[in-house]
Design an enzyme around this catalytic site. Structure first.
Site, PDB file in Angstrom:
ATOM      1  N   SER A 103       0.868  -1.337   0.044  1.00  0.00           N
ATOM      2  CA  SER A 103      -0.024  -0.039  -0.156  1.00  0.00           C
ATOM      3  C   SER A 103       0.751   1.203   0.149  1.00  0.00           C
ATOM      4  CB  SER A 103      -0.917  -0.041   1.070  1.00  0.00           C
ATOM      5  OG  SER A 103      -2.047   1.026   0.968  1.00  0.00           O
ATOM      6  N   ASP A 241      -2.581   6.473  -3.410  1.00  0.00           N
ATOM      7  CA  ASP A 241      -1.228   5.653  -2.949  1.00  0.00           C
ATOM      8  C   ASP A 241      -1.023   4.452  -3.461  1.00  0.00           C
ATOM      9  OD1 ASP A 241      -3.827   4.096  -2.366  1.00  0.00           O
ATOM     10  OD2 ASP A 241      -2.839   3.235  -0.644  1.00  0.00           O
ATOM     11  N   ASP A 243      -0.989   1.323  -3.963  1.00  0.00           N
ATOM     12  CA  ASP A 243      -1.777   0.227  -4.617  1.00  0.00           C
ATOM     13  C   ASP A 243      -3.114   0.824  -5.142  1.00  0.00           C
ATOM     14  OD1 ASP A 243      -2.896   0.468  -1.784  1.00  0.00           O
ATOM     15  OD2 ASP A 243      -3.456  -1.648  -1.622  1.00  0.00           O
ATOM     16  N   ASP A 245      -5.902   2.075  -3.409  1.00  0.00           N
ATOM     17  CA  ASP A 245      -7.412   1.720  -2.849  1.00  0.00           C
ATOM     18  C   ASP A 245      -7.680   2.855  -1.944  1.00  0.00           C
ATOM     19  OD1 ASP A 245      -5.480   1.924  -0.705  1.00  0.00           O
ATOM     20  OD2 ASP A 245      -6.131  -0.096   0.342  1.00  0.00           O
TER      21      ASP A 245
END
Length: 444
Positions: A103, A241, A243, A245
């Protein structure tokens, strides 16, 4: 509930190459997961996606080796946002999906997170079953020859996920939008989707090299994006960010637009009756929702708790200030690009702007004091602390709130006070913190 040995609240996460994210252990994890998935479905397939970290290839290869060693077929999706892996898991009818990502963490870290058959979080029972299988790996009968799993590369993953996102995009013709893609998983998908929606897009941090993910960029480092928007005369900016999400905005003046703003805008536009947020959500949102006849449900900090409450109450909309926003009637997991598109849809539906939203939702001052204690669990039930909190609530008289919560990693109690008068909340926080410190030093 049985305590987990390896899985945290968001899968397995560590420095890549250090236990447990060594090739040998990740291969064992793959074999254990493969064994569990085969018990449920003898023809099980698993999709794997990753972000742009240099360690992703190593971990992906080890995981695939473990899965195929138990007869599970592996489908590689390539670099794709975490929610894209969720989408492809359900779209392709896979038994599970796996994301290799850490992340918003620095590139040295990595992680492994599983999705269940519908693209949602893997059940607690299944995670525990996988953990047990890891410890029993040496006793598993080998799978050989034609019974081993296959590995294929699915080249349509990005196109299908992009098409899904575009199906939820408003007409953005005439809008000038700056994007910060964090040198992460959304570096191709996000610019493409916003361009296809008609926006004039300027995208930065779209050149990942394996080591620059989240480095001075993305939703945790937004100063550069704010400068770009202000000086470049953009309507707004959006940061993702690593990843993708989560998403955060800046308005045309460079002001931060976070999850509380997005929840207010979306609740109004989508006709929601209630919204789920956390104990850290600013009281200004609660007041504005109440004015509109809507209720705010608060949970512990963490998007998993927001998700659980949404499911329990049959609600659709929830999130955190960090930009993790859930629209469960559209997707079973947080999706930064989707969140940005749906937020802009709400903005256009209401005929407003992010500038107007920022000006309307004026955050209550908030102060946080960390107090070191001997026993953080005992503080909550200590009579003196309870009395101090009750006194603080009387003083705030419904125009503010106080919250005490233990740190998840240290012997600390976090005293948070929020209200309309900044001087008053600092005084209240100091008074309560003093009692907590006195009682905590005594071991409560």
């Amino acid at each position: 509930m049985t305590e987990r040995k390896y899985f945290g609240t968001d899968g397995v996460r560590a420095v890549a190459g250090e236990f447990p994210l060594t090739p040998a252990w990740v291969m064992a994890l793959g074999a254990a997961a493969g064994e569990v998935f085969k018990r449920r479905n003898p023809r099980a397939s698993v999709v794997i996606g990753k972000d742009t970290r240099q360690s992703g290839d190593m971990l992906e290869a080890a995981l695939a080796a473990g899965l195929t060693s138990r007869g599970v077929n592996v489908v590689h999706l390539g670099v794709l946002p975490t929610p894209g892996v969720s989408y492809l898991t359900r779209h392709l009818g896979a038994e599970a999906g796996v994301v290799i990502s850490a992340s918003h963490n620095p590139y040295e870290d990595n992680g492994i997170k599983f999705f269940g058959p519908g693209g949602g979080k893997l059940s607690d029972a299944t995670e525990l079953e996988i953990e047990a299988a890891i410890d029993e790996a040496a006793t598993l009968a080998p799978v050989t020859g034609v019974n081993l799993g296959s590995v294929t590369n699915y080249t349509e993953a990005e196109r299908l996920y992009t098409a899904f996102l575009s199906s939820h995009a408003p007409d953005l013709s005439g809008m000038r939008i700056a994007l910060d893609c964090a040198n992460g998983a959304a570096y191709r998908v996000a610019p493409k989707v916003f361009q296809q929606a008609g926006a004039d897009v300027f995208a930065v941090y779209t050149t990942p090299d394996g080591r620059n993910i989240n480095r001075g960029c993305g939703s945790t480092h937004m100063d550069h994006l704010r400068l770009i928007v202000r000086e470049g005369d953009y309507d707004l900016g959006i940061a993702f960010d690593g990843d993708a999400d989560r998403a955060l905005f800046v308005d045309s003046r460079g002001n931060m637009i976070h999850g509380d703003h997005m929840l207010l805008l979306s609740a109004r536009a989508r006709g929601e009756k209630a919204v789920v947020a956390t104990i850290m959500t600013n009281m200004a949102l609660e007041v504005k929702l109440q004015e509109a006849g809507l209720t705010l449900e608060r949970t512990a900090v963490g998007d998993r708790y927001v998700h659980e409450r949404l499911h329990a109450k049959g609600l659709n909309l929830g999130g955190e200030q960090s930009g993790h926003v859930l629209f469960l009637d559209v997707s079973p997991t947080g999706d930064g690009v989707l969140t940005a598109l749906l937020t802009l849809s709400s903005m256009k539906k209401l005929g407003t702007t992010l500038d107007a939203l920022y000006d309307e939702l004026v955050m209550f001052p908030q102060t946080l004091v960390n107090v070191r204690v001997k026993d953080k669990k005992a503080i909550a039930s200590d009579p003196a602390v309870q009395h101090a909190v009750a006194d603080a609530e009387k003083q705030l008289a419904g125009k503010g709130r106080i919250n005490l919560r233990p740190s998840g990693t240290e012997n600390l109690i976090r005293v948070m006070v929020e209200g309309q008068d900044e001087g008053e909340i600092h005084d209240i926080a100091a008074a309560v913190a003093k009692v907590v410190e006195e009682r905590g030093a005594a071991g409560a």
